[in-house]
Design an enzyme around this catalytic site. Sequence first.
Site, short mmCIF file in Angstrom:
data_model
loop_
_atom_site.label_atom_id
_atom_site.label_comp_id
_atom_site.label_asym_id
_atom_site.label_seq_id
_atom_site.Cartn_x
_atom_site.Cartn_y
_atom_site.Cartn_z
N GLY A 85 21.93 -23.66 -36.61
CA GLY A 85 21.87 -22.49 -37.84
C GLY A 85 20.78 -23.15 -38.81
O GLY A 85 21.38 -24.55 -39.49
N ASN A 128 20.43 -20.44 -45.09
CA ASN A 128 20.85 -21.32 -46.40
C ASN A 128 21.95 -22.01 -45.89
O ASN A 128 21.95 -23.37 -46.76
CB ASN A 128 21.64 -19.59 -47.12
CG ASN A 128 22.08 -20.26 -48.41
OD1 ASN A 128 23.33 -20.92 -48.47
ND2 ASN A 128 21.74 -19.44 -49.16
N LYS A 132 33.63 -7.46 -47.40
CA LYS A 132 32.77 -7.35 -46.73
C LYS A 132 32.24 -6.65 -46.51
O LYS A 132 32.99 -5.21 -46.21
CB LYS A 132 32.86 -8.35 -45.59
CG LYS A 132 31.57 -9.20 -44.91
CD LYS A 132 32.19 -10.96 -45.37
CE LYS A 132 30.68 -11.33 -45.25
NZ LYS A 132 30.69 -12.57 -45.67
P1 NAD Z 1 20.89 -17.01 -43.10
O1 NAD Z 1 20.98 -15.69 -42.78
O2 NAD Z 1 20.42 -18.55 -43.94
O3 NAD Z 1 21.07 -18.46 -41.81
C1 NAD Z 1 21.52 -17.30 -40.55
C2 NAD Z 1 21.11 -19.13 -39.52
O4 NAD Z 1 21.62 -18.74 -38.31
C3 NAD Z 1 19.26 -18.85 -39.19
O5 NAD Z 1 19.13 -19.56 -39.42
C4 NAD Z 1 18.78 -18.18 -37.89
O6 NAD Z 1 17.72 -18.62 -37.53
C5 NAD Z 1 19.87 -19.09 -37.61
N1 NAD Z 1 20.52 -18.40 -36.21
C6 NAD Z 1 20.46 -16.62 -35.77
N2 NAD Z 1 21.21 -16.84 -34.94
C7 NAD Z 1 21.69 -17.39 -34.18
C8 NAD Z 1 22.10 -18.08 -32.91
N3 NAD Z 1 21.98 -17.12 -31.96
N4 NAD Z 1 22.25 -19.33 -32.64
C9 NAD Z 1 21.49 -20.12 -33.59
N5 NAD Z 1 21.03 -19.90 -35.03
C10 NAD Z 1 20.87 -19.01 -34.81
O7 NAD Z 1 22.30 -17.28 -43.33
P2 NAD Z 1 23.45 -17.93 -44.10
O8 NAD Z 1 24.09 -17.47 -45.43
O9 NAD Z 1 23.14 -19.86 -43.55
O10 NAD Z 1 24.67 -17.86 -43.38
C11 NAD Z 1 25.13 -18.47 -41.59
C12 NAD Z 1 26.50 -18.79 -41.74
O11 NAD Z 1 27.71 -19.04 -42.58
C13 NAD Z 1 27.24 -16.82 -41.12
O12 NAD Z 1 28.45 -17.22 -40.94
C14 NAD Z 1 27.95 -17.08 -43.00
O13 NAD Z 1 28.68 -16.01 -43.21
C15 NAD Z 1 28.20 -18.09 -43.23
N6 NAD Z 1 28.59 -18.09 -45.00
C16 NAD Z 1 27.25 -18.02 -45.85
C17 NAD Z 1 27.54 -18.17 -46.91
C18 NAD Z 1 26.31 -17.92 -47.56
O14 NAD Z 1 26.46 -18.13 -49.04
N7 NAD Z 1 25.20 -18.24 -47.46
C19 NAD Z 1 29.02 -18.17 -47.70
C20 NAD Z 1 29.88 -18.71 -46.35
C21 NAD Z 1 29.54 -18.03 -45.04
#
Ligand code: NAD
Length: 409
Positions: free
Chosen positions: A214, A217, A103
């Site tokens: 959230g 993505n 990571k």
């Molecule tokens: P992103 O940046 O696209 O979205 C994050 C979202 O969380 C946003 O809508 C943001 O406004 C919201 N957010 C931030 N702080 C917050 C809070 N305190 N309370 C509520 N909402 C909040 O990120 P993502 O890629 O969607 O990732 C989100 C989670 O999913 C992370 O834990 C990431 O590690 C995990 N994840 C993502 C992927 C991927 O392919 N994108 C894969 C595996 C795991």
Amino acid sequence: MQDPFSNAMAQLNKVAKIKSFGDDIISRLRQPNRDIKVSIPVRMDDGTLKIFEGYRVEYNNVLGPYKGGIRYHASTNISEVKALAFWMSLKCAVIGIPMGGGKGGITVDPKLLSKSELEKLSRGWVEKLSDILGPHKDVPAPDVNTTAEIMAWMADEYGKITGDKTGAVITGKPIESGGSLGRDTATAQGGFYAFEALKEKLGLNKKCDVAIQGFGNAGANAAEIWQAAGHKIVAVSDSKSGVCNREGLNIEKVLQHKKATGSLFGFSKDERGCTDITNEDLLEMECDLLIPAAFENVITEHNADKIHAKAILELANGPIDSAADEVLFKKNITVVPDVLANSGGVAVSYFEWDQNLKNEHWTRDEVFEKLQPMMAASANKVFETAKISNTDLRMGAFILAIESIEQNQ
Ligand code: NAD
């Protein structure tokens, strides 16, 4: 509140009590193979020089090259990145792909940078780490606040430095730069396939009321996918605000509002039946399925006993700490753990890497035809393993993963 790496190690200690593994594997998994901090100088638009701190943690590569996303966030630190790299090692093992766990991250609020500053910072991260990255060594991907465009800058920078133009050094790229169709929605889609495989066992073989924390993505795509399957999305939130509608939100409209204004704030004003909701209330509301899709440690011992969902599917990494796990297990709330539930992202990242190395281009349908059985088989294996050991699904997934790493070391 536990820091994420302490939480990850509490989970490891717990599984070591439930199942006897060789001592070596548990000791090995207590530390990453290496964790690297770099300083990245960036000439800002106003002419000043700013130094940012960046990270790459290479946790375990028994099963294949290190694999894992890069996070840009003001609170990102090495402990968080270590925890995420540990979970990546297990995640790749749970879904059975030949990848290890890594990571990366940079401590930065990317919203405060101009596009050219962001590009310089992203290229700077690669410049500092190009020696350890590589299609057969360490393959990053997007995570919170990192986009396909950022991945394209990084792949381009790596190509300039090393001459390797396969693009296989990084996944989550735009399609025109060698990205895979389906990678954009893979995390949520994979979570949905896992849910479909388990729903009967979870007592959720019906149209469900779903709350999602959230709206990036993982969360926004999940809202669209669950809604398209006929479920009712009763609440969604982002970092600034949340919206709730017991009759079901129109996700297309919510997405349009978020795109136009940058947040969910103000959406409820003109929508019948819609009210604002805080992140805390969203987590605690009555629903069939709660999907945390934002950050770590949002369900802890402080609010676990107030959770009213029937089941929780972790699209975020590490949203529930180990003390909360105990409370939820006693309350009979099933948790589909991150290392299974969000593994669709890394699975399609692996497909992208494979396509780049073979110079192939699969259709979206081909990608999802490969993903669905992978997720369903892993979900069923996790469920069976947990049942045999009379434990929760997280520990079931950990047992599966650690056995696989142990057998291959
Ligand atoms: P992103 O940046 O696209 O979205 C994050 C979202 O969380 C946003 O809508 C943001 O406004 C919201 N957010 C931030 N702080 C917050 C809070 N305190 N309370 C509520 N909402 C909040 O990120 P993502 O890629 O969607 O990732 C989100 C989670 O999913 C992370 O834990 C990431 O590690 C995990 N994840 C993502 C992927 C991927 O392919 N994108 C894969 C595996 C795991």
